[in-house]
Design an enzyme around this catalytic site. Structure first.
Site, PDB file in Angstrom:
ATOM      1  N   ASP A 155      79.205 -21.803  20.490  1.00 24.10           N
ATOM      2  CA  ASP A 155      78.016 -22.670  20.513  1.00 24.10           C
ATOM      3  C   ASP A 155      77.407 -23.366  19.048  1.00 24.10           C
ATOM      4  OD1 ASP A 155      75.225 -22.415  21.095  1.00 24.10           O
ATOM      5  OD2 ASP A 155      74.861 -20.841  19.467  1.00 24.10           O
ATOM      6  N   HIS A 156      76.474 -24.005  19.010  1.00 22.01           N
ATOM      7  CA  HIS A 156      76.154 -24.318  17.799  1.00 22.01           C
ATOM      8  C   HIS A 156      75.296 -23.482  17.148  1.00 22.01           C
ATOM      9  CE1 HIS A 156      75.237 -28.471  20.064  1.00 22.01           C
ATOM     10  NE2 HIS A 156      77.400 -28.485  19.768  1.00 22.01           N
TER      11      HIS A 156
ATOM     12  N   TYR B  71      71.382 -22.650  20.767  1.00 19.02           N
ATOM     13  CA  TYR B  71      71.511 -22.510  22.307  1.00 19.02           C
ATOM     14  C   TYR B  71      71.694 -23.458  23.174  1.00 19.02           C
ATOM     15  CZ  TYR B  71      66.318 -21.312  19.954  1.00 19.02           C
ATOM     16  OH  TYR B  71      65.551 -20.576  19.022  1.00 19.02           O
ATOM     17  N   HIS B  72      73.329 -23.821  22.449  1.00 21.06           N
ATOM     18  CA  HIS B  72      74.321 -23.741  23.441  1.00 21.06           C
ATOM     19  C   HIS B  72      75.154 -23.660  23.669  1.00 21.06           C
ATOM     20  CE1 HIS B  72      72.324 -27.648  21.244  1.00 21.06           C
ATOM     21  NE2 HIS B  72      71.660 -27.674  22.226  1.00 21.06           N
ATOM     22  N   PRO B  73      75.944 -22.625  24.106  1.00 26.53           N
ATOM     23  CA  PRO B  73      76.349 -21.561  24.159  1.00 26.53           C
ATOM     24  C   PRO B  73      77.328 -22.158  25.494  1.00 26.53           C
ATOM     25  CG  PRO B  73      75.047 -20.525  25.362  1.00 26.53           C
ATOM     26  CD  PRO B  73      74.049 -21.663  24.515  1.00 26.53           C
TER      27      PRO B  73
END
Length: 551
Positions: free
Chosen positions: A297-298, A479-481
């Protein structure tokens, strides 16, 4: 168990990939498709359709699954929010609406990891087909797709000052972040149309609802994928507290539940690391050690500055009477501050000259929020009482890896999520470099004439250890898994799916969502997830893949 229902395809999850996939599968009218969604409908929900509602949606138990990580070392031992869309349209109905594709090298790395046919040139025609671009006209962009991509409805003067300051700091001004180079600075493009969120639910699922061959069931919790002799036969699910139901698939079960729920559901169905399954009392159907591994993730750390007296940001418009006025204006005109995405300014930085891509993405907005109102609480940040600006760096190609594991053999019990943010020293080094760059950028003339002082963290923070101590309570998810069912070659023991998205060792089952990405991309993941769903439909239907577009 109630009577059996039979469909050609069962799609589990209606998010960015699953919603597009289901829409595509029903186009010909030849296939009966069941789309199962654990959340409710997106319709007649102001917080979903109003763009500025995004901030509250992540905290809403109605709209998000409410996952939390295990304690994160570099976040001060905090358990961190991991919002995932619990609604028709999935996370495309709660996300920040920013349209980004990443860097072409992201996809070259996919190919190197064994995802043959998933390079930038292979996927570019799918980006073009799924886009409805409102301004740019060239071979990199398309019209008529489900992703309405438009310039910001308005740009604040402070955002223009951010762009100028970035240029004064040596960065290039660009008008397109999505040509595969992911470079420079400028204003972002967003999935907003006529003042409303433009999601996969609105643009793909809603049109498909008019077809008689799409069956949608919301509030449907899938308990497991059923198998027989190594073949996926269907799914067991329950609607609310209702009876157990079974749907059978004549052709395939298509798992599109995202990077958290897809590995959870595979493991609950007996597909995953064998010893972990045995420890949970689950019979092993397929020993797939890569299920739940490779989580990426980020992560983000927002910096804030207070503006000089007389310089106005947007803080006052999101609190008190200003908020009431903004909402009323939105309801009457679909204009004003409530059409704002989470960022207007976008940019890319390279912290290591040897990298083939820019490894930090920056977002900026003329708004600041008190992070102490957010940390370990169930509500979004409170806007500051003074005027200010925020710049937030994301380290977009992290080396750190996490995992998803079962807590209990029960779909209603959230899994164990270990993100391991910043565990790799290279990630910490890149993030600190970016924070220092943004501090310096804020001293350039275009911003210096507007800024009174740096308030988060403040100039007393100088050394690496001071920066790390400061950021620990403020580190947030991007919010980018992705990555927990990654693609790879058939002989790769850690690959969960092959490049045709078929689960290794199981017939009639594919995973088609962000979990198949071998590595996270240099930017927001929604557009790429839609492309995975779109190309996935071609693979499922056996259609000729779109011809690559060469640069």
């Amino acid at each position: 168990m109630t009577h059996k229902q039979i469909f050609d395809y069962i799609v589990v999850g209606s998010g960015s990939a699953g919603g597009q996939l289901a829409a595509r599968l029903t186009e010909s009218g030849q296939h009966q498709v069941l789309l199962l969604e654990g959340g409710a409908s997106h319709k007649r929900d102001l917080m979903v359709s109003m763009p500025a509602g995004w901030g509250a949606l992540s905290y809403s138990k109605k709209h998000s699954w409410g996952h939390m990580t295990e304690p994160e070392r570099w976040a001060g031992g905090r358990r961190m929010m991991m919002p995932r869309g619990k609604i028709l349209g999935g996370s495309s109905s709660i996300n920040g609406m920013i349209y980004i594709r990443g860097h072409r090298h992201d996809y070259a790395d996919w190919v190197s990891a064994g995802a043959d046919g998933w390079g930038w040139n292979n996927l570019l025609p799918y980006f073009v087909r799924t886009e409805d671009q409102q301004r740019i006209r060239n071979k990199y962009h398309g019209q008529g797709g489900p992703l309405h991509v438009a310039d910001l409805p308005s740009v604040h003067p402070i955002t223009q000052a951010m762009i100028l300051a970035a240029q004064q700091a040596g960065l290039e001004h660009v008008d397109d972040f999505n040509d595969g180079t992911a470079r420079g600075v400028g204003t972002l493009q967003v999935n907003v149309r006529d003042g409303k969120r433009s999601s996969i639910a609105v643009n793909a699922i809603e049109p498909a609802m008019k077809r008689g061959n799409l069956n949608i069931i919301t509030r449907a919790m899938v308990l497991r994928i059923t198998t027989e002799n190594g073949h996926a036969t269907g799914v067991e699910y329950r609607i609310g507290d209702g009876p157990l139901q079974w749907a059978a698939a004549r052709c395939e079960v298509l798992l599109c539940a995202g990077a958290i729920h897809s590995p959870q559901l595979l493991m609950l169905s007996g597909m995953g690391p064998a010893q972990h399954l045995r420890d949970q009392g689950i019979a092993v159907v397929a020993d797939l050690p890569g299920v739940g591994a490779n989580l990426q993730d980020h992560c983000c750390v927002p910096m804030s500055w207070r503006l000089r007296p007389g310089i106005s940001s947007m803080n006052a418009r999101f609190q008190g009477f200003g908020l009431v006025s903004s909402v009323l204006r939105y309801l009457l005109t679909r204009q004003g501050p409530m059409t704002s995405p989470p960022a207007e300014f976008g940019g890319y930085l390279k912290t290591d000259p040897s990298l083939p891509y820019n490894d930090v993405q920056v977002f900026g907005l003329p708004v600041t929020g008190d992070p102490d109102a957010q940390i370990n609480k169930d509500r979004p940040p409170t806007p500051d009482s003074f005027d200010g600006i925020t710049l937030a760096p994301y380290q977009v190609r992290p080396f750190s890896r996490g995992s998803v594991r079962l807590r209990l053999p029960d779909v209603n019990v959230h899994p164990v999520i270990r993100m391991n943010y910043l565990d790799d020293e290279r990630d910490r080094r890149a993030l600190l470099w970016a924070l220092r760059f943004l501090r310096d950028m804020a001293t350039k003339p275009a911003l210096a004439e507007l800024i009174q002082s740096e308030i988060r963290p403040g100039f007393e923070v100088q050394t690496d250890s001071q920066w790390l101590d400061w950021l620990a309570p403020h580190l947030t998810t991007g919010y980018h898994p992705v990555g927990t069912c990654r693609m790879g070659r058939v002989d790769d023991a850690m690959a969960v799916v092959t490049p045709d998205l078929k689960v290794r060792g199981i017939q009639g089952l594919r995973v088609i969502d962000a979990s198949v990405m071998p590595n996270v991309i240099c930017g927001n993941t929604n557009a790429t997830s839609v492309v995975i769903g779109d190309k996935g439909a071609d693979l499922v239907l056996g259609q000729t893949l779109l011809n690559p577009i060469e640069d």
